[in-house]
Design a protein around this motif. Structure first.
Motif: not given
Length: 295
Positions: A172, A175, A233
């Motif tokens: 992630s 992105e 994350g």
């Protein structure tokens, strides 16, 4: 030859000290009280100290006797545990490996079944801690250590193949408009610090000629914790490629800058030279070097 008193005398003393009575010790050992008394007198003569105060048919340990009883009792407890362990586990040989926690968790545990398949007659016991173990006691066969290992008499220290050090993060973070595409982009992201690693973010920033805020970010004293934070994350971590193979293969972590990075000797295999040719040790050493080399 070991310089210890006769085992029967020590056993009589341990039983009497534990039970507080020559009579009860005699019942436990299935001998007469006079035999217990005789054995303990002989032991006292052997060690040159009174182990009991004897008053009005009662016995009380002397200070010397109390210390000796504690140590002898511990030794008998270890013998009892060893016998119980042998009886419970049978006569299969056990390979005991000690490793630093992160390598054990991230790399060795997922692969240990491969070694078991090659050595089906062995049971493997894996212990993990950051402190090195004393191999001379014989309880551990091999130790996998991180960082510099100081030479010591009788030890063989075999560095494992050099490991690439790479930046990794959750997919992630690549992105969106703030996604990571080049080293300078890390200035907009949290860094995850493994505080005991040989190569850290200040080294990486210097080698990649970027300015990063090294005062910010989560800090951990174990690589497996840093890797877990990256999986959640929470930022970008800097770790050995060896430790993140599983996560990268599964797509849970990615390499924003590829596999490029310094290659360092991070881990070493340590064992007693005198036991290098023992089958289980030689077999694991060969398997380990092949597995790390293949990785």
């Amino acid at each position: 030859m070991r310089e210890i008193p006769p085992l029967r005398a020590i056993q009589a003393f341990e039983s009497a000290a534990r039970l507080g009575s020559f009579q009860r010790a005699a019942e436990e050992l299935r001998v007469t009280p006079s035999a217990i008394s005789h054995q303990i007198r002989a032991l006292e003569k052997e060690v040159g100290a009174d182990l009991f105060h004897r008053t009005n048919r009662r016995i009380v340990l002397t200070d010397v006797g109390r210390r000796y009883a504690a140590e002898v009792g511990e030794a008998f407890g270890q013998l009892e545990a060893a016998t119980r362990d042998l009886t419970r586990r049978g006569k299969r040989d056990i390979l005991t490996i000690h490793s630093v926690p992160s390598l054990a968790t991230q790399w060795l545990m997922p692969r240990i079944m491969r070694f078991n398949a090659q050595a089906p007659v062995l049971d493997v016991r894996l212990n993990a801690s950051s402190e090195p173990v004393d191999l001379s006691h014989g309880a551990v066969d091999l130790d996998i250590r991180y960082g510099t290992v100081l030479p010591a008499a009788g030890l063989a220290i075999e560095p494992l193949p050099r490991e690439p050090i790479v930046a990794v993060c959750a997919p992630s973070l690549l992105e969106g408009p703030n996604g990571i595409r080049e080293p300078a982009d890390l200035a907009r992201h949290s860094l995850i610090h493994s505080e005991v690693n040989l190569y850290r973010w200040h080294d990486w920033a210097r080698d990649n000629d970027v300015d990063l805020d090294l005062e910010r970010g989560s800090r951990f004293d174990r690589s497996f914790l840093s890797i877990s934070a990256a999986l959640d994350g929470l930022g970008v971590c800097l770790e050995s490629r060896l430790l993140v193979d599983r996560e990268i293969d599964a797509g849970r972590l990615v390499l924003p800058f590829g596999d490029a990075g310094p290659r360092l000797t991070c881990h070493s295999l340590v064992y007693l030279r005198s036991r290098a040719r023992v089958g289980k040790i030689a077999g694991f050493r060969k398997w380990l070097l092949a597995e790390v080399g293949a990785g």
